[in-house]
Enzyme design. Structure first.
Site, PDB file in Angstrom:
ATOM      1  N   GLU A  83       0.836  -1.194   0.000  1.00 44.35           N
ATOM      2  CA  GLU A  83       0.000   0.000   0.000  1.00 44.35           C
ATOM      3  C   GLU A  83       0.874   1.249   0.000  1.00 44.35           C
ATOM      4  O   GLU A  83       1.867   1.331   0.712  1.00 44.35           O
ATOM      5  CB  GLU A  83      -0.935   0.014   1.221  1.00 44.35           C
ATOM      6  CG  GLU A  83      -1.934  -1.134   1.254  1.00 44.35           C
ATOM      7  CD  GLU A  83      -2.974  -1.063   0.131  1.00 44.35           C
ATOM      8  OE1 GLU A  83      -3.046  -0.036  -0.565  1.00 44.35           O
ATOM      9  OE2 GLU A  83      -3.697  -2.071  -0.048  1.00 44.35           O
ATOM     10  N   CYS A 146      -8.241  -1.365   8.017  1.00 46.91           N
ATOM     11  CA  CYS A 146      -6.846  -1.456   7.563  1.00 46.91           C
ATOM     12  C   CYS A 146      -6.291  -0.078   7.239  1.00 46.91           C
ATOM     13  O   CYS A 146      -5.199   0.292   7.696  1.00 46.91           O
ATOM     14  CB  CYS A 146      -6.730  -2.372   6.340  1.00 46.91           C
ATOM     15  SG  CYS A 146      -6.895  -4.108   6.773  1.00 46.91           S
ATOM     16  N   HIS A 170      -1.465  -5.384   2.164  1.00 49.16           N
ATOM     17  CA  HIS A 170      -2.682  -6.184   2.076  1.00 49.16           C
ATOM     18  C   HIS A 170      -2.328  -7.517   1.416  1.00 49.16           C
ATOM     19  O   HIS A 170      -1.717  -7.537   0.346  1.00 49.16           O
ATOM     20  CB  HIS A 170      -3.743  -5.485   1.215  1.00 49.16           C
ATOM     21  CG  HIS A 170      -4.810  -4.796   2.004  1.00 49.16           C
ATOM     22  ND1 HIS A 170      -5.124  -3.467   1.824  1.00 49.16           N
ATOM     23  CD2 HIS A 170      -5.655  -5.252   2.969  1.00 49.16           C
ATOM     24  CE1 HIS A 170      -6.123  -3.149   2.651  1.00 49.16           C
ATOM     25  NE2 HIS A 170      -6.459  -4.212   3.349  1.00 49.16           N
TER      26      HIS A 170
HETATM   27  N1  PCA Z   1      -8.806  -6.397   6.480  1.00 47.82           N
HETATM   28  C1  PCA Z   1      -9.732  -5.320   6.713  1.00 47.82           C
HETATM   29  C2  PCA Z   1      -9.662  -5.059   8.180  1.00 47.82           C
HETATM   30  C3  PCA Z   1      -8.961  -6.223   8.779  1.00 47.82           C
HETATM   31  C4  PCA Z   1      -8.374  -6.938   7.639  1.00 47.82           C
HETATM   32  O1  PCA Z   1      -7.601  -7.894   7.709  1.00 47.82           O
HETATM   33  C5  PCA Z   1      -9.432  -4.118   5.822  1.00 47.82           C
HETATM   34  O2  PCA Z   1      -8.876  -4.286   4.738  1.00 47.82           O
HETATM   35  O3  PCA Z   1      -9.812  -3.002   6.195  1.00 47.82           O
END
Ligand code: PCA
Length: 237
Positions: A83, A146, A170
Site C-alpha cells: 500500500e 486497515c 494487504h
Molecule cells: N482487512 C480489513 C480489516 C482487517 C483486515 O484484515 C481491511 O482491509 O480493512
C-alpha cells in the site's frame, strides 16, 4: 544491534472467519528468526476503529520499534499489495468488531489528509516482480480498519517525533501450500476493506505470501541502514 520490527495483524471480522494475516505474521517472524539484523515482534490489533487506535498507541509506546509493518487481508485481490497511501477517512458499510459503522468520518478531524508509506514500496515491488513474485503497488487501502491502522501508525509516530519506516501490506486470501483453502474458512470481499467483489476468491499459498513480506522487510532494513549511513538517496517508495 538488531532492529526491532513490529508486525501487526488482525483477527476475524464480518465476512472473514479466519484472518490469514495472523499466519503470515508468524511465518514472517519464523523466516527472519535466524537473521541477526532484526528482532520481530508480532501483535494482533483489534478490527475496531477506536480499539485499534488505542492498541497502537500503547504498543508503539511500549515496544518502541525501529520499523512497523502492518498486515491485513483484502479478499478478492490476487497479489500481495504494497500500500502506498493512507487517507484520513473511515467509511464502510460493514461494522467493525465493536458494531460501529462509520460513514465519511475523518479519522482525525484536524489531522493530515494522507500519509505515504515510508517502506521502500517502489524498489521492493520492482525487485520482487522481477523475480516473478505476485506483487503489486496499491493506491488504496480502502476506508475500513486497515486504512485506519495504516493512517494511525503514521499519525502516532509523527506525534511521538519518530521517523521510522512504516507501512501497510494487504495480502490476498491464502491457502496452505498447494492445498485448496480450508472449507471451514469463509471469505467475503468488501470493496471498503480493499477487496475485489466478485464470485471468485483468488488465493496464494501461505509460504509465497510470507516470503514476499519477508523480502519487503529485508529491503526496508537495507534501505533504512543505507539512508542512515548516507550511502543512497532511496526515497522509500
Ligand atoms: N482487512 C480489513 C480489516 C482487517 C483486515 O484484515 C481491511 O482491509 O480493512
Amino acid at each position: 544491534m538488531a532492529k526491532t520490527l513490529l508486525i501487526t495483524y488482525f483477527g476475524p471480522f464480518p465476512g472473514v472467519s479466519v484472518n490469514p494475516s495472523g499466519v503470515t505474521a508468524r511465518q514472517v517472524a519464523d523466516v527472519l528468526a535466524d537473521e541477526s539484523a532484526v528482532r520481530v515482534v508480532t501483535r494482533e490489533v483489534p478490527v475496531s476503529y477506536a480499539g485499534s487506535s488505542e492498541a497502537l498507541g500503547e504498543m508503539l509506546t511500549d515496544i518502541r520499534p525501529d520499523a512497523v509493518l502492518s498486515l491485513g487481508v483484502a479478499v478478492g485481490r490476487d497479489k500481495v499489495s504494497f500500500e502506498r497511501v493512507a487517507i484520513n477517512l473511515d467509511s464502510a458499510d460493514i461494522e467493525d468488531n465493536d458494531g460501529v459503522v462509520r460513514v465519511d468520518e475523518a479519522i482525525t478531524p484536524d489531522g493530515r489528509e494522507a500519509y505515504f508509506s515510508t517502506l521502500p514500496v517502489r524498489a521492493s515491488y520492482e525487485r520482487l516482480r522481477g523475480v516473478g513474485l505476485p506483487v503489486e503497488i496499491s493506491y488504496t487501502a480502502g476506508t475500513y480498519v486497515c486504512n485506519h491502522v495504516f493512517y494511525e501508525v503514521h499519525r502516532i509516530l509523527e506525534r511521538q517525533g519518530r521517523r521510522i519506516p512504516a507501512g501497510f501490506v494487504h495480502i490476498p486470501a491464502t491457502q496452505v501450500d498447494h492445498e485448496p483453502s480450508d472449507a471451514q474458512t469463509t471469505f467475503t470481499a468488501h470493496a471498503d476493506a480493499g477487496g475485489v467483489e466478485g464470485e471468485l476468491v483468488p488465493t496464494l499459498p501461505e509460504a509465497v505470501v510470507a516470503r514476499i513480506v519477508a523480502e519487503l522487510v529485508r529491503d526496508t532494513l537495507k534501505a533504512h541502514s543505507c539512508r542512515r549511513t548516507g550511502k543512497t538517496n532511496e526515497s522509500g517508495g
